[in-house]
Structure formats: C-alpha cells, structure tokens
Design a protein around this motif. Sequence first.
Motif, PDB file in Angstrom:
ATOM      1  N   PRO A 210       0.825  -1.204   0.000  1.00 39.19           N
ATOM      2  CA  PRO A 210       0.000   0.000   0.000  1.00 39.19           C
ATOM      3  C   PRO A 210       0.864   1.261   0.000  1.00 39.19           C
ATOM      4  CG  PRO A 210      -0.042  -1.051   2.160  1.00 39.19           C
ATOM      5  CD  PRO A 210       0.722  -1.964   1.241  1.00 39.19           C
ATOM      6  N   ALA A 211       0.431   2.258  -0.739  1.00 39.16           N
ATOM      7  CA  ALA A 211       1.155   3.534  -0.820  1.00 39.16           C
ATOM      8  C   ALA A 211       0.875   4.318   0.460  1.00 39.16           C
ATOM      9  CB  ALA A 211       0.723   4.307  -2.055  1.00 39.16           C
ATOM     10  N   ASP A 212       1.709   4.088   1.469  1.00 37.94           N
ATOM     11  CA  ASP A 212       1.462   4.696   2.774  1.00 37.94           C
ATOM     12  C   ASP A 212       2.521   5.718   3.185  1.00 37.94           C
ATOM     13  OD1 ASP A 212       3.478   2.868   3.119  1.00 37.94           O
ATOM     14  OD2 ASP A 212       2.493   1.751   4.726  1.00 37.94           O
ATOM     15  N   GLU A 213       3.413   6.070   2.242  1.00 39.19           N
ATOM     16  CA  GLU A 213       4.434   7.076   2.523  1.00 39.19           C
ATOM     17  C   GLU A 213       4.490   8.093   1.397  1.00 39.19           C
ATOM     18  OE1 GLU A 213       8.237   5.642   3.657  1.00 39.19           O
ATOM     19  OE2 GLU A 213       7.402   4.231   5.103  1.00 39.19           O
ATOM     20  N   VAL A 214       4.938   9.289   1.736  1.00 33.63           N
ATOM     21  CA  VAL A 214       5.115  10.341   0.734  1.00 33.63           C
ATOM     22  C   VAL A 214       6.608  10.491   0.466  1.00 33.63           C
ATOM     23  CG1 VAL A 214       4.793  12.781   0.206  1.00 33.63           C
ATOM     24  CG2 VAL A 214       3.029  11.534   1.466  1.00 33.63           C
ATOM     25  N   HIS A 215       6.962  10.368  -0.796  1.00 35.03           N
ATOM     26  CA  HIS A 215       8.356  10.496  -1.217  1.00 35.03           C
ATOM     27  C   HIS A 215       8.556  11.840  -1.907  1.00 35.03           C
ATOM     28  CE1 HIS A 215      12.163   9.773  -3.153  1.00 35.03           C
ATOM     29  NE2 HIS A 215      11.611   9.902  -4.347  1.00 35.03           N
ATOM     30  N   HIS A 216       9.591  12.560  -1.495  1.00 33.53           N
ATOM     31  CA  HIS A 216       9.973  13.824  -2.136  1.00 33.53           C
ATOM     32  C   HIS A 216      10.979  13.510  -3.230  1.00 33.53           C
ATOM     33  CE1 HIS A 216       8.423  15.184   1.729  1.00 33.53           C
ATOM     34  NE2 HIS A 216       8.229  16.363   1.169  1.00 33.53           N
ATOM     35  N   ARG A 217      10.645  13.799  -4.462  1.00 32.02           N
ATOM     36  CA  ARG A 217      11.532  13.496  -5.588  1.00 32.02           C
ATOM     37  C   ARG A 217      12.807  14.343  -5.535  1.00 32.02           C
ATOM     38  NH1 ARG A 217       8.178  14.534 -10.524  1.00 32.02           N
ATOM     39  NH2 ARG A 217       9.836  13.443 -11.623  1.00 32.02           N
ATOM     40  N   VAL A 218      12.692  15.616  -5.175  1.00 30.19           N
ATOM     41  CA  VAL A 218      13.859  16.442  -4.854  1.00 30.19           C
ATOM     42  C   VAL A 218      14.073  16.211  -3.362  1.00 30.19           C
ATOM     43  CG1 VAL A 218      14.824  18.764  -4.726  1.00 30.19           C
ATOM     44  CG2 VAL A 218      13.325  18.157  -6.635  1.00 30.19           C
ATOM     45  N   VAL A 219      15.122  15.495  -3.030  1.00 29.54           N
ATOM     46  CA  VAL A 219      15.304  14.989  -1.669  1.00 29.54           C
ATOM     47  C   VAL A 219      15.535  16.118  -0.666  1.00 29.54           C
ATOM     48  CG1 VAL A 219      16.658  13.427  -0.232  1.00 29.54           C
ATOM     49  CG2 VAL A 219      16.239  12.866  -2.625  1.00 29.54           C
ATOM     50  N   ARG A 220      14.672  16.184   0.336  1.00 25.76           N
ATOM     51  CA  ARG A 220      14.787  17.221   1.365  1.00 25.76           C
ATOM     52  C   ARG A 220      16.060  17.065   2.181  1.00 25.76           C
ATOM     53  NH1 ARG A 220      10.165  17.127   5.242  1.00 25.76           N
ATOM     54  NH2 ARG A 220      10.691  14.943   5.167  1.00 25.76           N
ATOM     55  N   GLY A 221      16.450  15.838   2.466  1.00 25.06           N
ATOM     56  CA  GLY A 221      17.635  15.571   3.279  1.00 25.06           C
ATOM     57  C   GLY A 221      18.925  16.043   2.631  1.00 25.06           C
TER      58      GLY A 221
ATOM     59  N   ASP B  66      10.153  26.279  -1.241  1.00 25.91           N
ATOM     60  CA  ASP B  66       9.107  25.440  -0.651  1.00 25.91           C
ATOM     61  C   ASP B  66       8.018  25.067  -1.646  1.00 25.91           C
ATOM     62  OD1 ASP B  66      10.296  25.167   1.782  1.00 25.91           O
ATOM     63  OD2 ASP B  66       9.088  26.707   2.785  1.00 25.91           O
ATOM     64  N   GLU B  67       7.786  25.902  -2.655  1.00 17.50           N
ATOM     65  CA  GLU B  67       6.795  25.577  -3.676  1.00 17.50           C
ATOM     66  C   GLU B  67       7.227  24.337  -4.466  1.00 17.50           C
ATOM     67  OE1 GLU B  67       4.655  27.885  -7.307  1.00 17.50           O
ATOM     68  OE2 GLU B  67       5.052  29.015  -5.478  1.00 17.50           O
ATOM     69  N   VAL B  68       8.526  24.183  -4.665  1.00 13.12           N
ATOM     70  CA  VAL B  68       9.050  22.978  -5.323  1.00 13.12           C
ATOM     71  C   VAL B  68       9.082  21.830  -4.319  1.00 13.12           C
ATOM     72  CG1 VAL B  68      11.072  21.907  -6.392  1.00 13.12           C
ATOM     73  CG2 VAL B  68      10.397  24.229  -7.043  1.00 13.12           C
ATOM     74  N   ASN B  69       9.655  22.057  -3.136  1.00 12.46           N
ATOM     75  CA  ASN B  69       9.805  20.994  -2.139  1.00 12.46           C
ATOM     76  C   ASN B  69       8.487  20.329  -1.779  1.00 12.46           C
ATOM     77  OD1 ASN B  69      12.584  21.272  -1.879  1.00 12.46           O
ATOM     78  ND2 ASN B  69      12.389  22.845  -0.318  1.00 12.46           N
ATOM     79  N   TYR B  70       7.441  21.119  -1.621  1.00 12.80           N
ATOM     80  CA  TYR B  70       6.153  20.582  -1.176  1.00 12.80           C
ATOM     81  C   TYR B  70       5.088  20.639  -2.260  1.00 12.80           C
ATOM     82  CZ  TYR B  70       8.612  20.806   3.211  1.00 12.80           C
ATOM     83  OH  TYR B  70       9.550  20.634   4.192  1.00 12.80           O
ATOM     84  N   GLY B  71       5.489  20.969  -3.482  1.00 13.50           N
ATOM     85  CA  GLY B  71       4.553  20.998  -4.601  1.00 13.50           C
ATOM     86  C   GLY B  71       4.166  19.584  -5.012  1.00 13.50           C
ATOM     87  N   LEU B  72       2.996  19.435  -5.561  1.00 10.03           N
ATOM     88  CA  LEU B  72       2.486  18.112  -5.898  1.00 10.03           C
ATOM     89  C   LEU B  72       3.293  17.406  -6.983  1.00 10.03           C
ATOM     90  CD1 LEU B  72      -1.323  18.860  -5.638  1.00 10.03           C
ATOM     91  CD2 LEU B  72       0.165  17.743  -3.966  1.00 10.03           C
ATOM     92  N   ALA B  73       4.005  18.135  -7.827  1.00 12.06           N
ATOM     93  CA  ALA B  73       4.842  17.500  -8.842  1.00 12.06           C
ATOM     94  C   ALA B  73       6.071  16.844  -8.213  1.00 12.06           C
ATOM     95  CB  ALA B  73       5.281  18.516  -9.896  1.00 12.06           C
ATOM     96  N   ASN B  74       6.394  17.238  -6.994  1.00 16.86           N
ATOM     97  CA  ASN B  74       7.565  16.699  -6.306  1.00 16.86           C
ATOM     98  C   ASN B  74       7.221  15.540  -5.379  1.00 16.86           C
ATOM     99  OD1 ASN B  74      10.388  16.762  -5.654  1.00 16.86           O
ATOM    100  ND2 ASN B  74       9.839  17.660  -3.685  1.00 16.86           N
ATOM    101  N   LEU B  75       5.947  15.271  -5.162  1.00 15.06           N
ATOM    102  CA  LEU B  75       5.535  14.273  -4.177  1.00 15.06           C
ATOM    103  C   LEU B  75       4.932  13.053  -4.851  1.00 15.06           C
ATOM    104  CD1 LEU B  75       3.815  16.730  -1.678  1.00 15.06           C
ATOM    105  CD2 LEU B  75       6.190  15.927  -1.660  1.00 15.06           C
ATOM    106  N   VAL B  76       5.339  11.868  -4.397  1.00 18.28           N
ATOM    107  CA  VAL B  76       4.814  10.608  -4.921  1.00 18.28           C
ATOM    108  C   VAL B  76       4.461   9.720  -3.736  1.00 18.28           C
ATOM    109  CG1 VAL B  76       5.326   8.580  -6.328  1.00 18.28           C
ATOM    110  CG2 VAL B  76       6.309  10.776  -6.944  1.00 18.28           C
ATOM    111  N   SER B  77       3.272   9.134  -3.756  1.00 18.49           N
ATOM    112  CA  SER B  77       2.882   8.174  -2.724  1.00 18.49           C
ATOM    113  C   SER B  77       3.408   6.801  -3.109  1.00 18.49           C
ATOM    114  CB  SER B  77       1.357   8.111  -2.601  1.00 18.49           C
ATOM    115  OG  SER B  77       0.858   9.342  -2.149  1.00 18.49           O
ATOM    116  N   ILE B  78       4.199   6.211  -2.213  1.00 15.81           N
ATOM    117  CA  ILE B  78       4.763   4.887  -2.461  1.00 15.81           C
ATOM    118  C   ILE B  78       4.777   4.080  -1.161  1.00 15.81           C
ATOM    119  CG2 ILE B  78       6.146   5.552  -4.453  1.00 15.81           C
ATOM    120  CD1 ILE B  78       8.577   5.812  -2.729  1.00 15.81           C
ATOM    121  N   CYS B  79       4.969   2.773  -1.291  1.00 20.57           N
ATOM    122  CA  CYS B  79       5.042   1.921  -0.103  1.00 20.57           C
ATOM    123  C   CYS B  79       6.442   1.999   0.518  1.00 20.57           C
ATOM    124  CB  CYS B  79       4.680   0.476  -0.453  1.00 20.57           C
ATOM    125  SG  CYS B  79       5.917  -0.382  -1.446  1.00 20.57           S
ATOM    126  N   ARG B  80       6.579   1.516   1.722  1.00 22.01           N
ATOM    127  CA  ARG B  80       7.849   1.584   2.461  1.00 22.01           C
ATOM    128  C   ARG B  80       8.968   0.866   1.717  1.00 22.01           C
ATOM    129  NH1 ARG B  80      11.130   4.183   6.072  1.00 22.01           N
ATOM    130  NH2 ARG B  80      11.342   4.806   3.988  1.00 22.01           N
TER     131      ARG B  80
END
Length: 91
Positions: free
Chosen positions: A2-13, A20-34
């Motif tokens: 199940p897609a229970d995590e949010v992955h940031h494509r541009v890695v925050r770490g 922040d518009e890029v970091n938390y924008g919907l084009a940067n976020l993907v729901s994936i499993c652990r």
Amino acid sequence: GPADEVHHRVVRGLGGSGDDEVNYGLANLVSICRSCHDYVHSHPSESYDNGFLVQWWMHPEKVPVVVTPGLYYMILTKDGDAEVVHPVLPF
C-alpha cells in the motif's frame, strides 16, 4: 504494498530545492510503499533515470516518472494531475 508514505523526488535531506513551492509541490511528491521508498533511496542511479529522484536544480514537473518500464511514464503537474505519455522515451 500500500502507498502509505510520501516520497519527495527532490530529496529534502540533501537540501531540497530552497523553494518550498518545489519541495512541497504536488509535482515533487509521490505516494509509495515503504519497501519502494527504501529501494528508491538505495538505488539512486536507477531512481534518477526513472524520475523518482530529481536533481535539486531541476523542476519536478519537467521530469517524467516511469510507471511501468517500457510501457508508459507520467508527467506530474503542480496542481496534482498527471499526464500519461506513451511510450517511454529515453531521457
């Protein structure tokens, strides 16, 4: 799984984009499993090739995400939509 995590494509770490518009924008976020999330970070070269990781200087909405290798990819938009494109083109 199940897609229970949010992955940031541009890695925050790694500093993210500084925008922040890029970091938390919907084009940067993907729901994936652990296990997929672990795989993305354990295989960075493949993840960059498939759009699950994006360099900090790039715009996530311009980097396609491979959904099914050899079949299609998606362009994620800032408003949360996705455009499916056929076939996968090398990038």
